[in-house]
Design a protein around this motif. Structure first.
Motif, PDB file in Angstrom:
ATOM      1  N   PRO A 246       6.914  16.679  11.257  1.00 56.01           N
ATOM      2  CA  PRO A 246       5.653  16.513  10.533  1.00 56.01           C
ATOM      3  C   PRO A 246       5.840  15.862   9.162  1.00 56.01           C
ATOM      4  O   PRO A 246       6.697  16.271   8.382  1.00 56.01           O
ATOM      5  CB  PRO A 246       5.130  17.948  10.391  1.00 56.01           C
ATOM      6  N   LEU A 247       5.059  14.805   8.907  1.00 57.21           N
ATOM      7  CA  LEU A 247       5.028  14.137   7.613  1.00 57.21           C
ATOM      8  C   LEU A 247       3.577  13.910   7.212  1.00 57.21           C
ATOM      9  O   LEU A 247       2.710  13.750   8.078  1.00 57.21           O
ATOM     10  CB  LEU A 247       5.748  12.788   7.676  1.00 57.21           C
ATOM     11  N   LYS A 248       3.328  13.873   5.926  1.00 62.94           N
ATOM     12  CA  LYS A 248       1.994  13.585   5.403  1.00 62.94           C
ATOM     13  C   LYS A 248       2.044  12.221   4.724  1.00 62.94           C
ATOM     14  O   LYS A 248       2.923  11.967   3.896  1.00 62.94           O
ATOM     15  CB  LYS A 248       1.591  14.658   4.393  1.00 62.94           C
ATOM     16  N   VAL A 249       1.134  11.336   5.090  1.00 64.09           N
ATOM     17  CA  VAL A 249       1.137   9.982   4.542  1.00 64.09           C
ATOM     18  C   VAL A 249      -0.131   9.741   3.733  1.00 64.09           C
ATOM     19  O   VAL A 249      -1.240  10.075   4.177  1.00 64.09           O
ATOM     20  CB  VAL A 249       1.242   8.929   5.665  1.00 64.09           C
ATOM     21  N   TYR A 250       0.027   9.158   2.555  1.00 58.58           N
ATOM     22  CA  TYR A 250      -1.096   8.721   1.730  1.00 58.58           C
ATOM     23  C   TYR A 250      -1.074   7.200   1.693  1.00 58.58           C
ATOM     24  O   TYR A 250      -0.112   6.590   1.208  1.00 58.58           O
ATOM     25  CB  TYR A 250      -1.002   9.305   0.324  1.00 58.58           C
ATOM     26  N   ALA A 251      -2.113   6.587   2.220  1.00 60.10           N
ATOM     27  CA  ALA A 251      -2.186   5.132   2.343  1.00 60.10           C
ATOM     28  C   ALA A 251      -3.120   4.559   1.289  1.00 60.10           C
ATOM     29  O   ALA A 251      -4.305   4.922   1.233  1.00 60.10           O
ATOM     30  CB  ALA A 251      -2.679   4.748   3.734  1.00 60.10           C
ATOM     31  N   CYS A 252      -2.581   3.670   0.436  1.00 66.54           N
ATOM     32  CA  CYS A 252      -3.424   2.969  -0.536  1.00 66.54           C
ATOM     33  C   CYS A 252      -4.286   1.946   0.201  1.00 66.54           C
ATOM     34  O   CYS A 252      -3.817   1.265   1.104  1.00 66.54           O
ATOM     35  CB  CYS A 252      -2.553   2.269  -1.577  1.00 66.54           C
ATOM     36  N   GLU A 253      -5.532   1.804  -0.217  1.00 58.67           N
ATOM     37  CA  GLU A 253      -6.470   0.932   0.500  1.00 58.67           C
ATOM     38  C   GLU A 253      -6.046  -0.534   0.499  1.00 58.67           C
ATOM     39  O   GLU A 253      -6.350  -1.282   1.416  1.00 58.67           O
ATOM     40  CB  GLU A 253      -7.868   1.045  -0.107  1.00 58.67           C
ATOM     41  N   THR A 254      -5.357  -0.965  -0.588  1.00 57.24           N
ATOM     42  CA  THR A 254      -4.809  -2.319  -0.686  1.00 57.24           C
ATOM     43  C   THR A 254      -5.890  -3.381  -0.875  1.00 57.24           C
ATOM     44  O   THR A 254      -6.173  -4.185   0.009  1.00 57.24           O
ATOM     45  CB  THR A 254      -3.927  -2.679   0.529  1.00 57.24           C
ATOM     46  N   ARG A 255      -6.503  -3.357  -2.039  1.00 55.84           N
ATOM     47  CA  ARG A 255      -7.422  -4.430  -2.404  1.00 55.84           C
ATOM     48  C   ARG A 255      -6.658  -5.732  -2.614  1.00 55.84           C
ATOM     49  O   ARG A 255      -5.482  -5.692  -2.969  1.00 55.84           O
ATOM     50  CB  ARG A 255      -8.163  -4.022  -3.703  1.00 55.84           C
ATOM     51  N   PRO A 256      -7.304  -6.894  -2.402  1.00 47.55           N
ATOM     52  CA  PRO A 256      -8.726  -7.025  -2.105  1.00 47.55           C
ATOM     53  C   PRO A 256      -9.093  -7.105  -0.618  1.00 47.55           C
ATOM     54  O   PRO A 256     -10.269  -7.046  -0.276  1.00 47.55           O
ATOM     55  CB  PRO A 256      -9.088  -8.343  -2.789  1.00 47.55           C
ATOM     56  N   VAL A 257      -8.116  -7.239   0.280  1.00 50.16           N
ATOM     57  CA  VAL A 257      -8.442  -7.449   1.693  1.00 50.16           C
ATOM     58  C   VAL A 257      -8.409  -6.148   2.494  1.00 50.16           C
ATOM     59  O   VAL A 257      -8.743  -6.121   3.664  1.00 50.16           O
ATOM     60  CB  VAL A 257      -7.491  -8.516   2.315  1.00 50.16           C
ATOM     61  N   LEU A 258      -7.987  -5.052   1.842  1.00 52.49           N
ATOM     62  CA  LEU A 258      -8.088  -3.706   2.421  1.00 52.49           C
ATOM     63  C   LEU A 258      -7.232  -3.490   3.664  1.00 52.49           C
ATOM     64  O   LEU A 258      -7.642  -2.823   4.610  1.00 52.49           O
ATOM     65  CB  LEU A 258      -9.559  -3.373   2.722  1.00 52.49           C
ATOM     66  N   GLN A 259      -6.009  -4.023   3.647  1.00 48.95           N
ATOM     67  CA  GLN A 259      -5.125  -3.809   4.795  1.00 48.95           C
ATOM     68  C   GLN A 259      -4.774  -2.335   4.977  1.00 48.95           C
ATOM     69  O   GLN A 259      -4.530  -1.880   6.089  1.00 48.95           O
ATOM     70  CB  GLN A 259      -3.827  -4.619   4.624  1.00 48.95           C
ATOM     71  N   GLY A 260      -4.748  -1.583   3.879  1.00 52.90           N
ATOM     72  CA  GLY A 260      -4.439  -0.162   3.977  1.00 52.90           C
ATOM     73  C   GLY A 260      -5.524   0.633   4.655  1.00 52.90           C
ATOM     74  O   GLY A 260      -5.255   1.451   5.546  1.00 52.90           O
TER      75      GLY A 260
END
Length: 354
Positions: free
Chosen positions: A186-200
């Protein structure tokens, strides 16, 4: 390597065309494009229908093979000249991801000893398929090495999408998360949204959900607060080009995360295949940084969100200096310490083993 992940393939060869997962349609729809011409391939790369350095390289390799199948001249010398023109055309689609040039040059080199056009056409298809198969094996190895740096129940932050859909399979920075599901870690991941194209938000959050990873989406400007309040244990990112000294170009916002990691005293890892290294570039100062259209910032979902006539600066990548990188994770193992020496040693070993 027997995967059970419920993830689609980013690109597939189908003799008369290339089937491409349209990453711009995600996460609302899983749609596929049929690329039938060299121009189709160029546009797909330029407009981010396909993105992620390894996936771009694979798509470009298949693009060369596709264009070659449509070539009718019987002269092998003329064929090689035309193939070089195709190579240069595809190389103009995006300037930063070195995998694009690596794959194209490998394809061109694969036919240097062939004696007929038909042999060249067959060789190019086989070489492109080989590049794709090798990339999946590479990504699995990167994931295995990366997972060794993480502990059960760790909370990890990432940016952009260095995942399965950005590669042949598994991904680079996301590979340990996919493997953690397969291995029951088990791992917990926090994904940044990644502006400006929002790949995250569009891609990483969707992809990790498909695998069953415990993923939480945050905006890019929440990173520092999240590291502090959620007790982030490490940050892991992919790469689009790594210079000879270890300086790393990756999606814009990566440099900021590296600075945060240093401030909070947590590891900052880069996960990338050897094909992403560019030993011909001494440092990150020499890496060309793609600047993209102002509309990526001034518009959202086709609607203007900024004043008319506003000046815009829109670099797609930034460069993280090597001194901020805790380790670079490759398919051949984990690099630490003096990156310039370690990278030289790694590539010298690669050359001597061929």
């Amino acid at each position: 390597m027997n995967t059970t992940l419920p993830l689609p393939r980013s690109v597939e060869w189908n003799d008369t065309h290339i089937t491409l997962l349209d990453q711009q349609a995600l996460p609302l729809a899983v749609e596929y494009l049929e690329l039938k011409t060299l121009e189709d391939v160029w546009k797909a790369i330029k407009t981010l229908k396909v993105r992620g350095a390894p996936a771009i390289g694979i798509t470009a390799a298949f693009g060369l093979a596709l264009a070659a199948q449509q070539y009718e001249n019987e002269s092998i010398e003329e064929f090689r000249k035309q193939l070089q023109k195709y190579r240069d055309y595809l190389a103009s689609s995006r300037p930063t991801a070195v995998n694009l040039f690596w794959a194209l040059d490998r394809m061109v080199a694969s036919i240097k000893d062939v004696i007929s056009v038909n042999e060249a056409k067959t060789t190019l298809v086989h070489e492109a398929i080989r590049i794709q198969v090798e990339d999946e094996e590479v990504c699995y190895s990167i994931g295995h090495h990366a997972l060794s740096l993480l502990n059960k129940n760790d909370s990890i932050m990432t940016i952009c999408n260095a995942g399965s859909i950005a590669t042949a399979y598994y991904g680079t920075a996301l590979a340990p998360f996919h493997l953690s599901v397969e291995k029951g870690i088990p791992l917990k991941v926090y994904a940044c949204e990644t502006r400006p194209v929002l790949q995250g938000s569009r891609l990483t959050a969707w992809e990790l959900q498909q695998s069953g990873v415990d993923v939480t989406l945050i905006t890019d400007n929440m990173a520092a607060h999240t590291i502090k309040t959620k007790k982030i244990n490490a940050i892991i990112v992919g790469a689009d080009r790594i210079a000879a000294n270890g300086d790393t170009a990756n999606k814009i916002g990566t440099y900021g995360l590296a600075l945060l990691a240093k401030s909070f005293g947590i590891p900052f890892y880069v996960a990338a295949p050897l094909s992403t290294f560019d030993p011909t570039i001494a440092s990150g100062d020499d890496i060309p940084i793609e600047e993209r259209a102002a509309e990526e910032i001034t518009h959202l979902n086709g609607k203007r969100i900024a004043p008319e006539g506003i000046s815009v600066y829109n670099p797609a990548f930034d460069v993280t200096p090597n001194e901020l990188i805790t380790a670079i994770i490759t398919e051949k193992g984990i690099i630490t310490g003096n990156y310039k020496q370690e990278i030289q040693r790694l590539f010298a070993h690669q050359s001597s083993s061929k």
